[in-house]
Design an enzyme around this catalytic site. Sequence first.
Site, PDB file in Angstrom:
ATOM      1  N   HIS A  34       0.829  -1.213   0.000  1.00  6.46           N
ATOM      2  CA  HIS A  34       0.000   0.000   0.000  1.00  6.46           C
ATOM      3  C   HIS A  34       0.864   1.264   0.000  1.00  6.46           C
ATOM      4  CE1 HIS A  34      -3.892  -2.015   0.317  1.00  6.46           C
ATOM      5  NE2 HIS A  34      -3.234  -2.915   1.033  1.00  6.46           N
ATOM      6  N   ASP A  36       2.523   1.981  -3.020  1.00  8.56           N
ATOM      7  CA  ASP A  36       2.642   2.423  -4.424  1.00  8.56           C
ATOM      8  C   ASP A  36       1.789   3.645  -4.721  1.00  8.56           C
ATOM      9  OD1 ASP A  36       0.280   0.859  -4.421  1.00  8.56           O
ATOM     10  OD2 ASP A  36       0.829  -0.318  -6.196  1.00  8.56           O
ATOM     11  N   GLU A 159      -7.753  -0.933 -14.748  1.00  7.54           N
ATOM     12  CA  GLU A 159      -8.306  -1.172 -13.402  1.00  7.54           C
ATOM     13  C   GLU A 159      -9.159   0.020 -12.963  1.00  7.54           C
ATOM     14  OE1 GLU A 159      -7.929  -3.764 -11.315  1.00  7.54           O
ATOM     15  OE2 GLU A 159      -6.342  -4.893 -12.345  1.00  7.54           O
ATOM     16  N   ASP A 171       1.692  -3.806  -9.424  1.00  5.61           N
ATOM     17  CA  ASP A 171       1.411  -5.122 -10.004  1.00  5.61           C
ATOM     18  C   ASP A 171       1.707  -5.154 -11.503  1.00  5.61           C
ATOM     19  OD1 ASP A 171       0.491  -5.336  -7.480  1.00  5.61           O
ATOM     20  OD2 ASP A 171      -1.618  -5.600  -8.003  1.00  5.61           O
TER      21      ASP A 171
HETATM   22  C1  GLA Z   1      -2.975  -4.410  -4.862  1.00  6.86           C
HETATM   23  C2  GLA Z   1      -2.852  -3.222  -5.818  1.00  6.86           C
HETATM   24  C3  GLA Z   1      -1.432  -2.650  -5.804  1.00  6.86           C
HETATM   25  C4  GLA Z   1      -0.954  -2.371  -4.385  1.00  6.86           C
HETATM   26  C5  GLA Z   1      -1.206  -3.573  -3.479  1.00  6.86           C
HETATM   27  C6  GLA Z   1      -0.895  -3.291  -2.047  1.00  6.86           C
HETATM   28  O1  GLA Z   1      -2.206  -5.488  -5.306  1.00  6.86           O
HETATM   29  O2  GLA Z   1      -3.174  -3.622  -7.121  1.00  6.86           O
HETATM   30  O3  GLA Z   1      -1.376  -1.489  -6.586  1.00  6.86           O
HETATM   31  O4  GLA Z   1      -1.545  -1.214  -3.874  1.00  6.86           O
HETATM   32  O5  GLA Z   1      -2.545  -4.031  -3.561  1.00  6.86           O
HETATM   33  O6  GLA Z   1       0.466  -3.048  -1.872  1.00  6.86           O
END
Ligand code: GLA
Length: 386
Positions: A34, A36, A159, A171
């Site tokens: 969390h 990013d 997304e 991701d």
């Molecule tokens: C999900 C989101 C990412 C990131 C993670 C938590 O995977 O897609 O962008 O925020 O949660 O680190």
Amino acid sequence: MDIEFVRSRFIKHFDGKTGNIYFSPGRINLIGEHTDYNGGFVFPGAVDKGIMAEVRPNGTDTVMCYSIDLKDRVEFKVADPEGPRATWARFIYGMVQEFKGLGVDVKGFNIAFAGDVPLGAGMSSSAAMESCFGCALNDLFADNKISKWDIALAGQATEHKYIGVNCGIMDQFASVFGQKGKLMRLDCRSREFEYFPFNPQGYKLVLVNSKVKHELAGSPYNDRRKSCENVVVALSKHFTNKKFETLRDANWEELEVIKGNVSAEDYQRAHFVLGEKDRVLAVCDALIAGDYETVGKKMYETHQGLSKEYEVSCEELDFLNEVAKDNGVTGSRIMGGGFGGCTINLVKDEIYDKFITDAMQRFEAKYGHAPEVYPVIISDGSHKVC
Ligand code: GLA
């Protein structure tokens, strides 16, 4: 992933012809959760599980999609303003729209795809889809002129606009840029990144999947992000001489000053993010020094923060974390967005078998189903297979 399996389905469900095959992986993240979307650092790597698609332009203006795993078929026009309803097909639709936005003249195509990255396990099956479809569109309609960053950003935009998850960039970045045997430290604000060979002698990384399904769409994920934004607004209002774009720009003292101006919940969330920011940097130093005990200690701290401050854990994940502690596992924590899915564990070779057996038995005895275990194999990012 089995190429022949995907190919046989592509042949069966379309006109008997073959196309090109593309693969994109899911990801792990060693630490930096969390962070990013808060402009911070993350530490992901691509895995050996992912999404494989066979794709062939069909000379029409229609995209014909077949999900091999769901045995479901959907069609939409490239220029359709709304797009399909089925969520899985919206990932294809979204990437098509984003590529058109990048100036690519996308035409109709046939696509069949399958995956072995478990859904809702915190391993980014969605990003694997987006980057796989992006890799195909780039190859078939853009002469591979679209940059890796633009593919990752198109995945993130998909997304946001077509799925409803306001995710960060980790991701999609990991799925596109992954390299065999290497983790990547990404600065999500500047987008600078570095590859870190990761081969800790005497330790293994392993994921334990609680099989509690997380569904980020319409979930508290977006609320967490909102909390962080609320704190940024409060900081900007109070410290008028400083520019706050994200929590990356905030320090502990500033957070304390505006504590009374935000809800207790928002404060707590921001408190986690500032701590996580420090932990990622501490882990980088520890990795350079080969100090895996510190890496593990930070992973436990992250779990604690994600569970108690950010509140994205669940009973099953907290239980798996306790089992890891009981077994003397070096580091263990929730991985990914949370609300279910996997823990990532840094385990010494000599206790590996004992830990896995104990986790399987105790989890099954308590929750009535065995967790799944995936040894981490850090692998290459998106690519054309053939
Ligand atoms: C999900 C989101 C990412 C990131 C993670 C938590 O995977 O897609 O962008 O925020 O949660 O680190």
